[in-house]
Design a protein around this motif. Structure first.
Motif, PDB file in Angstrom:
ATOM      1  N   MET A   1       0.825  -1.212   0.000  1.00 18.06           N
ATOM      2  CA  MET A   1       0.000   0.000   0.000  1.00 18.06           C
ATOM      3  C   MET A   1       0.862   1.266   0.000  1.00 18.06           C
ATOM      4  O   MET A   1       0.718   2.134  -0.840  1.00 18.06           O
ATOM      5  CB  MET A   1      -0.895  -0.004   1.248  1.00 18.06           C
ATOM      6  CG  MET A   1      -1.822   1.175   1.296  1.00 18.06           C
ATOM      7  SD  MET A   1      -2.822   1.141   2.798  1.00 18.06           S
ATOM      8  CE  MET A   1      -4.104  -0.001   2.347  1.00 18.06           C
ATOM      9  N   LEU A   2       1.801   1.330   0.969  1.00 18.98           N
ATOM     10  CA  LEU A   2       2.694   2.494   1.056  1.00 18.98           C
ATOM     11  C   LEU A   2       4.140   2.030   0.995  1.00 18.98           C
ATOM     12  O   LEU A   2       4.528   1.114   1.721  1.00 18.98           O
ATOM     13  CB  LEU A   2       2.458   3.245   2.369  1.00 18.98           C
ATOM     14  CG  LEU A   2       3.305   4.515   2.549  1.00 18.98           C
ATOM     15  CD1 LEU A   2       2.735   5.675   1.747  1.00 18.98           C
ATOM     16  CD2 LEU A   2       3.420   4.898   4.022  1.00 18.98           C
ATOM     17  N   THR A   3       4.892   2.663   0.112  1.00 22.35           N
ATOM     18  CA  THR A   3       6.313   2.344   0.024  1.00 22.35           C
ATOM     19  C   THR A   3       7.115   3.640   0.103  1.00 22.35           C
ATOM     20  O   THR A   3       6.909   4.546  -0.707  1.00 22.35           O
ATOM     21  CB  THR A   3       6.639   1.653  -1.319  1.00 22.35           C
ATOM     22  OG1 THR A   3       5.751   0.554  -1.481  1.00 22.35           O
ATOM     23  CG2 THR A   3       8.069   1.169  -1.355  1.00 22.35           C
ATOM     24  N   ILE A   4       7.967   3.729   1.096  1.00 19.06           N
ATOM     25  CA  ILE A   4       8.823   4.914   1.228  1.00 19.06           C
ATOM     26  C   ILE A   4      10.252   4.478   0.937  1.00 19.06           C
ATOM     27  O   ILE A   4      10.751   3.531   1.542  1.00 19.06           O
ATOM     28  CB  ILE A   4       8.738   5.501   2.656  1.00 19.06           C
ATOM     29  CG1 ILE A   4       7.284   5.865   2.998  1.00 19.06           C
ATOM     30  CG2 ILE A   4       9.642   6.716   2.791  1.00 19.06           C
ATOM     31  CD1 ILE A   4       7.092   6.369   4.424  1.00 19.06           C
ATOM     32  N   LYS A   5      10.869   5.166  -0.033  1.00 23.42           N
ATOM     33  CA  LYS A   5      12.235   4.788  -0.417  1.00 23.42           C
ATOM     34  C   LYS A   5      13.195   5.950  -0.205  1.00 23.42           C
ATOM     35  O   LYS A   5      13.046   6.994  -0.833  1.00 23.42           O
ATOM     36  CB  LYS A   5      12.271   4.390  -1.903  1.00 23.42           C
ATOM     37  CG  LYS A   5      11.623   3.036  -2.186  1.00 23.42           C
ATOM     38  CD  LYS A   5      11.771   2.719  -3.672  1.00 23.42           C
ATOM     39  CE  LYS A   5      10.791   1.608  -4.061  1.00 23.42           C
ATOM     40  NZ  LYS A   5      10.564   1.579  -5.507  1.00 23.42           N
ATOM     41  N   ASN A   6      14.148   5.724   0.661  1.00 22.45           N
ATOM     42  CA  ASN A   6      15.252   6.662   0.891  1.00 22.45           C
ATOM     43  C   ASN A   6      14.786   8.123   0.973  1.00 22.45           C
ATOM     44  O   ASN A   6      15.332   9.005   0.322  1.00 22.45           O
ATOM     45  CB  ASN A   6      16.296   6.498  -0.228  1.00 22.45           C
ATOM     46  CG  ASN A   6      17.596   7.215   0.146  1.00 22.45           C
ATOM     47  OD1 ASN A   6      17.932   7.315   1.340  1.00 22.45           O
ATOM     48  ND2 ASN A   6      18.298   7.724  -0.848  1.00 22.45           N
ATOM     49  N   LEU A   7      13.764   8.364   1.775  1.00 21.98           N
ATOM     50  CA  LEU A   7      13.161   9.700   1.848  1.00 21.98           C
ATOM     51  C   LEU A   7      14.004  10.632   2.710  1.00 21.98           C
ATOM     52  O   LEU A   7      14.316  10.332   3.866  1.00 21.98           O
ATOM     53  CB  LEU A   7      11.750   9.587   2.431  1.00 21.98           C
ATOM     54  CG  LEU A   7      10.985  10.901   2.603  1.00 21.98           C
ATOM     55  CD1 LEU A   7      10.623  11.510   1.258  1.00 21.98           C
ATOM     56  CD2 LEU A   7       9.727  10.675   3.431  1.00 21.98           C
ATOM     57  N   LYS A   8      14.378  11.756   2.084  1.00 21.95           N
ATOM     58  CA  LYS A   8      15.109  12.781   2.836  1.00 21.95           C
ATOM     59  C   LYS A   8      14.344  14.092   2.765  1.00 21.95           C
ATOM     60  O   LYS A   8      13.844  14.461   1.700  1.00 21.95           O
ATOM     61  CB  LYS A   8      16.519  12.972   2.255  1.00 21.95           C
ATOM     62  CG  LYS A   8      17.390  11.741   2.424  1.00 21.95           C
ATOM     63  CD  LYS A   8      18.799  11.971   1.907  1.00 21.95           C
ATOM     64  CE  LYS A   8      19.592  10.669   2.047  1.00 21.95           C
ATOM     65  NZ  LYS A   8      20.917  10.758   1.412  1.00 21.95           N
ATOM     66  N   ALA A   9      14.274  14.770   3.892  1.00 24.35           N
ATOM     67  CA  ALA A   9      13.508  16.023   3.914  1.00 24.35           C
ATOM     68  C   ALA A   9      14.122  16.985   4.921  1.00 24.35           C
ATOM     69  O   ALA A   9      14.780  16.569   5.881  1.00 24.35           O
ATOM     70  CB  ALA A   9      12.060  15.748   4.282  1.00 24.35           C
ATOM     71  N   GLN A  10      13.902  18.288   4.666  1.00 21.12           N
ATOM     72  CA  GLN A  10      14.449  19.293   5.577  1.00 21.12           C
ATOM     73  C   GLN A  10      13.423  20.380   5.859  1.00 21.12           C
ATOM     74  O   GLN A  10      12.482  20.589   5.101  1.00 21.12           O
ATOM     75  CB  GLN A  10      15.727  19.900   4.991  1.00 21.12           C
ATOM     76  CG  GLN A  10      15.504  20.569   3.627  1.00 21.12           C
ATOM     77  CD  GLN A  10      16.808  21.088   3.027  1.00 21.12           C
ATOM     78  OE1 GLN A  10      17.891  20.560   3.310  1.00 21.12           O
ATOM     79  NE2 GLN A  10      16.705  22.125   2.223  1.00 21.12           N
ATOM     80  N   ILE A  11      13.623  21.050   6.973  1.00 19.95           N
ATOM     81  CA  ILE A  11      12.776  22.190   7.322  1.00 19.95           C
ATOM     82  C   ILE A  11      13.694  23.386   7.524  1.00 19.95           C
ATOM     83  O   ILE A  11      14.641  23.318   8.318  1.00 19.95           O
ATOM     84  CB  ILE A  11      11.961  21.921   8.617  1.00 19.95           C
ATOM     85  CG1 ILE A  11      11.016  20.726   8.409  1.00 19.95           C
ATOM     86  CG2 ILE A  11      11.179  23.160   9.022  1.00 19.95           C
ATOM     87  CD1 ILE A  11      10.275  20.286   9.651  1.00 19.95           C
ATOM     88  N   ASN A  12      13.424  24.464   6.793  1.00 22.45           N
ATOM     89  CA  ASN A  12      14.282  25.655   6.834  1.00 22.45           C
ATOM     90  C   ASN A  12      15.760  25.304   6.670  1.00 22.45           C
ATOM     91  O   ASN A  12      16.615  25.827   7.388  1.00 22.45           O
ATOM     92  CB  ASN A  12      14.088  26.420   8.149  1.00 22.45           C
ATOM     93  CG  ASN A  12      12.686  26.979   8.269  1.00 22.45           C
ATOM     94  OD1 ASN A  12      12.055  27.302   7.258  1.00 22.45           O
ATOM     95  ND2 ASN A  12      12.193  27.056   9.489  1.00 22.45           N
ATOM     96  N   GLY A  13      16.035  24.415   5.750  1.00 21.93           N
ATOM     97  CA  GLY A  13      17.423  24.074   5.462  1.00 21.93           C
ATOM     98  C   GLY A  13      18.045  23.056   6.415  1.00 21.93           C
ATOM     99  O   GLY A  13      19.179  22.614   6.220  1.00 21.93           O
TER     100      GLY A  13
ATOM    101  N   MET B   1      -0.524   3.294  -3.122  1.00 27.00           N
ATOM    102  CA  MET B   1      -1.367   2.596  -4.095  1.00 27.00           C
ATOM    103  C   MET B   1      -0.775   2.755  -5.502  1.00 27.00           C
ATOM    104  O   MET B   1      -1.498   2.984  -6.464  1.00 27.00           O
ATOM    105  CB  MET B   1      -2.793   3.171  -4.112  1.00 27.00           C
ATOM    106  CG  MET B   1      -3.382   3.522  -2.765  1.00 27.00           C
ATOM    107  SD  MET B   1      -4.040   2.096  -1.894  1.00 27.00           S
ATOM    108  CE  MET B   1      -5.380   1.683  -2.951  1.00 27.00           C
ATOM    109  N   GLY B   2       0.538   2.698  -5.566  1.00 27.95           N
ATOM    110  CA  GLY B   2       1.202   2.763  -6.859  1.00 27.95           C
ATOM    111  C   GLY B   2       1.404   4.164  -7.421  1.00 27.95           C
ATOM    112  O   GLY B   2       2.025   4.343  -8.461  1.00 27.95           O
ATOM    113  N   GLN B   3       0.868   5.190  -6.727  1.00 29.87           N
ATOM    114  CA  GLN B   3       1.008   6.565  -7.239  1.00 29.87           C
ATOM    115  C   GLN B   3       2.048   7.339  -6.455  1.00 29.87           C
ATOM    116  O   GLN B   3       2.217   7.123  -5.253  1.00 29.87           O
ATOM    117  CB  GLN B   3      -0.320   7.304  -7.100  1.00 29.87           C
ATOM    118  CG  GLN B   3      -1.280   7.010  -8.222  1.00 29.87           C
ATOM    119  CD  GLN B   3      -2.192   8.208  -8.460  1.00 29.87           C
ATOM    120  OE1 GLN B   3      -1.725   9.342  -8.571  1.00 29.87           O
ATOM    121  NE2 GLN B   3      -3.486   7.950  -8.524  1.00 29.87           N
ATOM    122  N   ASN B   4       2.694   8.269  -7.148  1.00 31.24           N
ATOM    123  CA  ASN B   4       3.688   9.096  -6.475  1.00 31.24           C
ATOM    124  C   ASN B   4       2.985  10.127  -5.587  1.00 31.24           C
ATOM    125  O   ASN B   4       2.446  11.115  -6.067  1.00 31.24           O
ATOM    126  CB  ASN B   4       4.564   9.786  -7.519  1.00 31.24           C
ATOM    127  CG  ASN B   4       5.689  10.553  -6.839  1.00 31.24           C
ATOM    128  OD1 ASN B   4       5.761  10.606  -5.599  1.00 31.24           O
ATOM    129  ND2 ASN B   4       6.549  11.138  -7.645  1.00 31.24           N
TER     130      ASN B   4
END
Lengths: 251, 456
Positions: free
Chosen positions: A1-13, A63-66
């Protein structure tokens, strides 16, 4: 259902998520635990589409969508639900018109006709009984003047109304007394089905006494550093997070 | 140079009009002519306010008087069958219905110009009362409006011909509200100066609904004066809805004078208009009187809406509340300037004032100027002003439940407005106004479209 791959994120740098990998299948309950500041709420915010978080790399498929290409409302219509850590008070918007608008938007997405007033009220009554929410709450403005516990119960009520595929509960247990905790957990258990999934973010093991997870993940410093069965939650409750931190720093 | 030029044109036009009406003997009776002449002289002394005048700093009106504006010296719209061509159907709202067309009291016959009902209510054409029963109006007419220098009232008094008159005697208990439809129906640019006088002596609540409408798209300047007097213990609720097209100039001067223990509540809703200036002057001249005012304006495109309030507490132990809200989109301008004045002897006064504005577009402009002027030492007064955008957290919360960006804005704007619309105590009217506000915020409303009227 949900696949998260190597997710990187930042807040205010400032990097917060530093490479998350996670796979959730229909019918599963995943718990994410971890010390303060490890990125749990940021992960929830990214999944729901909050725009103050900047994605720097990785992908999220739902569900297969980005998922990351979609506006928050589109995600909600596809079946993502975020139970807020701090539900927002919206004076002047009644619970009834809020929920009616939301339910009908989602029905439209699912190619269902909108509910008329009486059908909607009937539907709302059923869901209120299911999650044991006080009838008075739906007569008021959204969360306005609600106690902490009422706000969290209201999140579960909204989840029941919207019937999501993936519900992300961001510290829904914080600020709840034991009775409210039980009502929240019962709501989740009643709504659980082989077709939906839960991602439960919590600090404490006690919620997991009621909502039994299939997998427990520990998020630390923007990464999932350990995943195991429900017994991991008990171990964390007993030993705290220091041993995990030490293990992680050795690597 | 340009503005001086326009100035002169506007003043020359008005001078010519005044002389013409005087020659045509339109200005009877003598006592009224005397008042008019003094008002026009006063206007010629002070002329139009310039930008240096604090009270008109953001709203310049002289250009709107310099174009060609026809003055309607009689009603041209005399053969209307109300039942057939006019329907303002607020469902289940049963009212004493009064229609004014281009400032003239509409009646199907001479007898219909003045009514006396079994409950003692007298209402009808101000012109008719002036001619037939001047003793009813002389103690009040222009009494409150002339105490304050206001060029718009100078002009109104100079050029007024007709309007609404209402007298509610002591103990009268009206079973239904009075509804006034103030219509502009013209196929050329016109200037209109309606004048209204309402006197209540009844301690039973009277409700008056006053709707300003335009039915076609010719430009017009309507400069109306409304004087309302509440005698001891009188109770009155007054709802004013403004809904005219983008080429309209709507100027209103509302004077409220309150005596001992009277209670006045007013709700102003400006749904639509080109340029709107609403002057509201309250004189609290009796102890323990209560005044509450609520206002809402919704403006987009190049609309310009300016509310100016002035509440004078002249006697002790009275209370006033002002709560005004504006929603501004596109290039629209919203102005609120409000003053609370507490006289030296007006101890134990409670006076509050608040103005909040919601800005939808970056190009919209808001000016807000709350002021207090207090000479008594034992009072409770406060004022505040806040202007902001839609709340990001609330927007995200709504969207996270599947509600579109547009619909989320709509819900939040409507919620913002509902603080004011909730103050309407006539339920069917409140529902109708909420529907209009909702449509207006969706951009679906050009005017109250159930009204349709035509001249035969």
């Amino acid at each position: 259902m949900l696949t998260i791959k190597n997710l990187k994120a930042q807040i205010n740098g400032k990097p917060i998520l530093k490479g998350i990998n996670l796979e959730i299948k229909a019918g599963e309950v995943h718990a994410i635990m971890g010390p303060n500041g490890s990125g749990k709420s940021t992960l929830a915010a990214v999944l729901a589409g909050r725009d103050y978080v900047e994605i720097t790399s990785g992908e999220v498929l739902f569900m297969g969508q980005n998922l990351l290409d979609l506006a928050p409302e589109e995600r909600a219509r596809m079946g993502i639900f975020l139970g807020f850590q701090y539900p927002v008070e919206i004076p002047g918007v009644s619970m009834v018109s809020f929920m009616r608008t939301a339910v009908n938007e989602i029905r439209k997405y699912r190619n269902l006709p909108p509910l008329n007033s009486s059908d909607f009220l009937k539907y709302m009554r059923e869901k209120k009984e299911l999650v044991e929410i006080d009838t008075q709450l739906t007569h008021r403005s959204v969360n306005e003047g609600f106690s902490g516990g009422e706000k969290k119960k209201n999140e579960i009520f909204q989840m029941a109304m919207l019937e999501p595929k993936l519900a992300i509960l961001d510290e829904t247990d914080s600020g709840l007394d034991i009775d409210a905790l039980r009502i929240v957990a019962n709501g989740v258990n009643k709504l659980k089905s082989p077709d939906n999934a839960y991602l439960v973010i919590t600090h404490y093991q006690r919620l997991l006494d009621y909502i039994i997870p299939d997998v427990v993940h520990v998020l630390y410093d923007g990464r999932i550093v350990k995943s195991a069965g429900k017994e991991l939650a008990l171990e964390l409750e007993e030993k705290g997070y220091d041993w995990i931190k030490r293990e992680y720093q050795k690597i | 140079m340009k503005s001086t030029f326009m100035h002169d044109i506007a003043i020359d036009n008005l001078k010519a009009l005044f002389n013409q009406l005087e020659n045509e003997k339109q200005y009877q009776p003598d006592w009224l002519f005397h008042l008019r002449s003094r008002a026009f002289e006063n206007f010629l002394i002070h002329k139009f306010p310039t930008k240096k005048d604090e009270t008109y700093k953001y709203t310049s009106l002289e250009p709107h008087f310099s174009g060609k504006l026809t003055y309607l010296s009689q009603t041209k719209c005399s053969n209307i069958n109300i039942d057939e061509v006019f329907k303002c159907d607020v469902p289940s709202l049963d009212t004493h219905l009064i229609i004014l067309v281009n400032g003239w009291y509409y009646a199907s016959s001479q007898q219909e110009l003045l009514h006396e009902t079994s409950d003692g209510l007298i209402y009808g054409s101000l012109r008719e009362v002036t001619n037939k029963k001047p003793e009813l109006i002389k103690p009040y007419f222009a009494q409150s409006s002339r105490t304050i220098n206001n060029f718009l009232d100078d002009l109104n008094l100079s050029f007024m011909q007709d309007g609404l008159f209402v007298y509610i005697p002591p103990q009268a208990r009206l079973e239904k509200p009075i509804q006034v439809i103030n219509l502009v129906v013209a196929d050329e640019a016109v200037q209109i100066y309606p004048r209204h006088l309402i006197i209540s002596e009844s301690s039973h609540l009277t409700q008056i609904l006053f709707c300003d409408h335009s039915l076609n798209i010719s430009p017009f300047v309507m400069n109306g004066t409304m004087e309302i007097y509440l005698k001891d213990n009188a109770k009155l609720s007054f709802y004013r809805m403004q809904n005219a097209h983008n080429h309209s100039i709507q100027l209103t001067n509302n004077y409220i004078t309150q005596s001992h223990q009277s209670e006045f509540k007013s709700v102003y809703v400006t749904l639509h208009g080109g340029v709107v200036r609403n002057n509201i002057f309250v004189q609290i001249n009796g102890e323990e009187a209560k005044n509450s005012m609520y206002g809402l304006w919704l403006a987009d495109k190049n609309q310009h809406i300016d509310y100016f309030t002035h509440v004078n507490h002249n006697k002790p132990a009275s209370e006033s509340n002002q709560f005004f809200k504006g929603i501004l989109d596109d290039e629209a301008t919203g102005i609120f300037s409000g003053k609370i004045f507490v006289a030296k002897d007006a101890q134990k006064t409670n006076a509050y004032q608040s103005n909040k504005n919601l800005i939808i577009s970056q190009n919209a402009k808001v000016r807000s100027k709350p002021q207090l002027e207090i000479y008594a030492d034992d009072v409770k007064c406060s004022h505040g002003s806040a202007t902001g955008k839609l709340d990001d957290d609330a927007m995200f919360y709504l969207r996270s439940r599947g509600i579109s960006h547009k619909e989320s804005c709509q819900l939040l704007m409507f919620a913002f407005a509902s603080d004011i619309t909730n103050q309407i105590d006539i339920d069917p009217l409140k529902e109708e106004i909420e529907t209009l506000v909702d449509k207006r915020l969706r951009g679906e409303l050009s005017r109250c479209n159930r009204c349709s009227i035509s001249c035969t």
